[in-house]
Motif scaffolding. Structure first.
Motif, PDB file in Angstrom:
ATOM      1  N   PRO A 337       0.841  -1.204   0.000  1.00  0.00           N
ATOM      2  CA  PRO A 337       0.000   0.000   0.000  1.00  0.00           C
ATOM      3  C   PRO A 337       0.865   1.239   0.000  1.00  0.00           C
ATOM      4  N   PRO A 338       0.384   2.306  -0.614  1.00  0.00           N
ATOM      5  CA  PRO A 338       1.193   3.522  -0.688  1.00  0.00           C
ATOM      6  C   PRO A 338       1.485   4.081   0.697  1.00  0.00           C
ATOM      7  N   SER A 339       2.704   4.538   0.869  1.00  0.00           N
ATOM      8  CA  SER A 339       3.092   5.095   2.156  1.00  0.00           C
ATOM      9  C   SER A 339       2.426   6.450   2.335  1.00  0.00           C
ATOM     10  N   PRO A 340       1.814   6.701   3.462  1.00  0.00           N
ATOM     11  CA  PRO A 340       1.133   7.973   3.679  1.00  0.00           C
ATOM     12  C   PRO A 340       2.125   9.117   3.762  1.00  0.00           C
ATOM     13  N   THR A 341       1.641  10.301   3.428  1.00  0.00           N
ATOM     14  CA  THR A 341       2.490  11.477   3.458  1.00  0.00           C
ATOM     15  C   THR A 341       2.644  12.020   4.874  1.00  0.00           C
ATOM     16  N   CYS A 342       1.794  11.558   5.791  1.00  0.00           N
ATOM     17  CA  CYS A 342       1.892  12.006   7.166  1.00  0.00           C
ATOM     18  C   CYS A 342       1.807  10.780   8.079  1.00  0.00           C
ATOM     19  N   PRO A 343       2.237  10.875   9.326  1.00  0.00           N
ATOM     20  CA  PRO A 343       2.199   9.720  10.225  1.00  0.00           C
ATOM     21  C   PRO A 343       0.787   9.185  10.395  1.00  0.00           C
ATOM     22  N   PRO A 348      -8.118   4.251  14.474  1.00  0.00           N
ATOM     23  CA  PRO A 348      -8.629   4.101  13.104  1.00  0.00           C
ATOM     24  C   PRO A 348      -9.578   5.230  12.752  1.00  0.00           C
ATOM     25  N   TYR A 349      -9.513   5.634  11.508  1.00  0.00           N
ATOM     26  CA  TYR A 349     -10.389   6.694  11.025  1.00  0.00           C
ATOM     27  C   TYR A 349     -11.803   6.145  10.844  1.00  0.00           C
ATOM     28  N   THR A 350     -12.790   6.829  11.389  1.00  0.00           N
ATOM     29  CA  THR A 350     -14.194   6.421  11.279  1.00  0.00           C
ATOM     30  C   THR A 350     -15.006   7.594  10.761  1.00  0.00           C
ATOM     31  N   LEU A 418      -9.352  11.878   1.950  1.00  0.00           N
ATOM     32  CA  LEU A 418      -9.356  10.422   1.773  1.00  0.00           C
ATOM     33  C   LEU A 418      -8.099   9.953   1.051  1.00  0.00           C
ATOM     34  N   ILE A 419      -7.584  10.780   0.143  1.00  0.00           N
ATOM     35  CA  ILE A 419      -6.330  10.436  -0.537  1.00  0.00           C
ATOM     36  C   ILE A 419      -5.174  10.450   0.455  1.00  0.00           C
ATOM     37  N   GLU A 420      -5.125  11.472   1.323  1.00  0.00           N
ATOM     38  CA  GLU A 420      -4.050  11.560   2.318  1.00  0.00           C
ATOM     39  C   GLU A 420      -4.086  10.386   3.290  1.00  0.00           C
ATOM     40  N   LYS A 421      -5.259   9.888   3.571  1.00  0.00           N
ATOM     41  CA  LYS A 421      -5.381   8.746   4.491  1.00  0.00           C
ATOM     42  C   LYS A 421      -5.115   7.417   3.796  1.00  0.00           C
ATOM     43  N   GLY A 422      -4.857   7.437   2.499  1.00  0.00           N
ATOM     44  CA  GLY A 422      -4.570   6.198   1.784  1.00  0.00           C
ATOM     45  C   GLY A 422      -5.778   5.315   1.588  1.00  0.00           C
ATOM     46  N   LEU A 423      -6.964   5.931   1.470  1.00  0.00           N
ATOM     47  CA  LEU A 423      -8.197   5.155   1.326  1.00  0.00           C
ATOM     48  C   LEU A 423      -8.689   5.110  -0.120  1.00  0.00           C
ATOM     49  N   VAL A 424      -8.483   6.166  -0.870  1.00  0.00           N
ATOM     50  CA  VAL A 424      -8.919   6.205  -2.267  1.00  0.00           C
ATOM     51  C   VAL A 424      -7.750   6.673  -3.133  1.00  0.00           C
ATOM     52  N   ARG A 425      -7.883   6.449  -4.408  1.00  0.00           N
ATOM     53  CA  ARG A 425      -6.874   6.912  -5.357  1.00  0.00           C
ATOM     54  C   ARG A 425      -7.575   7.639  -6.506  1.00  0.00           C
ATOM     55  N   GLY A 442     -11.113   5.342  -7.338  1.00  0.00           N
ATOM     56  CA  GLY A 442     -11.249   3.950  -6.920  1.00  0.00           C
ATOM     57  C   GLY A 442     -10.741   3.773  -5.500  1.00  0.00           C
ATOM     58  N   LEU A 443     -11.070   2.652  -4.890  1.00  0.00           N
ATOM     59  CA  LEU A 443     -10.674   2.374  -3.514  1.00  0.00           C
ATOM     60  C   LEU A 443      -9.306   1.712  -3.464  1.00  0.00           C
ATOM     61  N   LEU A 444      -8.529   2.070  -2.443  1.00  0.00           N
ATOM     62  CA  LEU A 444      -7.319   1.329  -2.116  1.00  0.00           C
ATOM     63  C   LEU A 444      -7.681   0.240  -1.104  1.00  0.00           C
TER      64      LEU A 444
END
Length: 526
Positions: A337-343, A348-350, A418-425, A442-444
């Motif tokens: 999975p793509p590495s996030p740009t922030c820690p 978990p994100y809800t 959502l892109i920053e959280k690595g959830l969608v592309r 699309g979804l990651l």
């Protein structure tokens, strides 16, 4: 503190429990109550597709089955079918799939066949003609009589019954004539498949002899377009070998032979008129291969340099699922999975129920699983912005289109988060027909897991709390209502209103309203 949702299904129905407290306390309460915390390790959707290489137009059982992650790039498939001197191109329905795009961005149906040629049927027909030429080459010159040629060549009934037709004359099959016809067939096939030096010619899809003849002429193939002078002269000599009419008013021999192969393909297609997917090209190649096996001919294929590209590949065993990324294609290749740009956040994100992120994730998941009511039973691995807004808006309490007066943005602005959280592309795909760039979403991997939870939660909410009670509207059952839309309304808003009416099966008409934007009309009395 955090908020957790628990879904419980019993004989009396489904119940949603909302729990508020620290994460450690919530885990203890859930475990003490006999519930279990579900950890979903589901991977990205796997796409099962077939790929027919250029060898698949010459030999049967050369179609590979690939199971590949929907987020993988087309280049991963392309490199498997690239040969020296010519990069493989992938087509479906006569349209080239643009590189630098993911598998999922094209929303391919399961077991769709990707072709390595824009005109696969024509390429298979030319290969069949080349096989016939090769068999005739192995006949001694004196044995090239009508009796022997009829067993090798497939011709229309009118030609077969005409004993005096030029095609049955021995002088028509001398070494030079045979060589010229073979070079002609091989050249047309190389042009269609864009092999080696013929890579410069991008012919449109050709389904019959006339369209092929017109395309060759329009692209100056026989005039040596894109070739140096010596090769240009050789090509000019072939112009008279394939044409619809000679001086005597009859088509050339190559035209007759190729047209008959295409007629046989059409007969095979007509045999299966049902809606089931049927690969008539593979059936045609199989039957033609079996026909040649019946011919008593044990000599190997000709080594003539003009058709070396047709016979140089070694014989392969029956096709098995290919390996992509070093993994057998019964399982998905590992994808980091793509590495996030922030820690990563500590918890978990809800997303909030009925918010922009909630509706987007749930909609993308339902479309990916072919479960959205507007996906028409198709699995849509990616959606355009218009598609996503249209399908997600009924699930979202905020406006995905118009900007709010206070915050100055719409709910669709959540896509950046959502892109920053690595959830969608977000993917930009080029339309090879119009050269237009299209944004697709699309979804990651993590987004697919969270999207499934959102979709399940929304379904449970709608089950426990129905949207409406049909008995409340019993007074209107006898009425035939239609929504009247003001044609002077903003064009984009009017377009969205029409979409909503069609999606919800609501009748509507368009008129110029002197006051107000909308009006309901009772059309019960016509």
């Amino acid at each position: 503190p955090s908020v957790w949702y628990a879904l419980s299904t019993t004989d009396q129905g489904s119940f949603i429990c909302v729990l508020y407290g620290s994460e450690q306390w919530l885990k203890g309460v859930i475990q003490d109550s006999g519930f279990r915390i579900q950890q979903n390790s589901k991977t990205m959707v796997l796409v099962s597709i077939h790929v027919r290489s250029t060898q698949g137009y010459h030999y049967p059982v050369k179609i590979d089955l690939l199971q590949i992650d929907s987020a993988d790039r087309l280049e991963l498939i392309q490199e498997k079918y690239t040969t020296n001197g010519s990069a493989a191109r992938l087509y479906i329905g006569g349209h080239e799939l643009p590189l630098n795009s993911s598998i999922g961005s094209h929303n391919l149906d399961d077991y769709a066949i990707l072709e390595c040629c824009k005109s696969p049927a024509m390429s298979a027909a030319l290969s069949a003609c080349l096989k016939d030429m090769d068999k005739i080459k192995n006949l001694p010159l004196n044995d090239r009589t009508r009796e022997n040629l009829t067993g090798l060549l497939q011709t229309p009934a009118a030609v077969s019954h005409d004993l005096n037709h030029n095609i049955w004359q021995s002088k028509s099959w001398g070494e030079e004539s045979l060589k010229s016809r073979t070079i002609n067939f091989a050249t047309m096939k190389a042009v269609l498949q864009r092999q080696d030096r013929y890579n410069v010619h991008d012919l449109p899809q050709c389904n019959d002899c006339q369209s092929l003849f017109n395309a060759l002429d329009a692209h100056n193939v026989w005039k040596g377009g894109g070739q140096d002078k010596p090769k240009r002269n050789i090509l000019k000599q072939q112009a008279h070998i394939f044409k619809p009419m000679k001086k005597d008013g009859q088509p050339t021999t190559n035209w007759i032979l190729l047209e008959e192969k295409l007629n046989i393909q059409q007969q095979i297609r007509n045999e299966r008129s049902s809606g089931l997917q049927y690969d008539f090209i593979e059936e045609f190649v199989r039957r033609d291969h079996a026909r040649h096996q019946k011919i008593q001919q044990n000599s190997p294929c000709s080594s003539d340099f003009h058709i070396t590209h047709l016979t140089s590949s070694p014989s392969r065993r029956r096709s098995v699922p290919r390996k992509i990324g070093g993994c057998a294609h019964q399982t998905s290749p590992s994808r980091t999975p793509p590495s996030p740009t922030c820690p990563s956040p500590r918890k978990p994100y809800t997303p909030q129920y009925a918010s922009g992120p909630f509706s987007v994730l749930a909609t993308l998941h339902l479309a990916m699983q072919a479960r959205h009511k507007h996906s028409n039973g198709r699995r849509l691995l990616t959606l355009t912005e218009d598609q996503l807004k249209r399908m997600a808006q009924p699930m979202c309490r905020s406006n995905l289109y118009d900007k709010g007066r206070i915050r100055g943005r719409n709910a669709f602005a959540c896509m950046d988060g959502l892109i920053e959280k690595g959830l969608v592309r977000k993917e930009i795909v080029r339309n090879t027909q119009t050269n237009e760039k299209i944004e697709k979403w699309g979804l990651l991997q993590d987004g697919e897991v969270l999207g499934e939870f959102c979709a399940d939660f929304d379904r449970a909410i709608n089950h426990v709390i129905p949207i409406c009670n049909e008995k409340m509207f019993s007074a209107f059952n006898s009425m035939k209502l239609a929504l009247c839309l003001d044609v002077r309304e903003d064009v984009h808003l009017l377009k969205r209103m029409k979409w909503s009416c069609k999606d919800e099966n609501i009748s509507f008409i368009e008129r110029e309203l002197p006051a107000g934007d909308y009006l309901f009309l009772d059309q019960s009395n016509g």
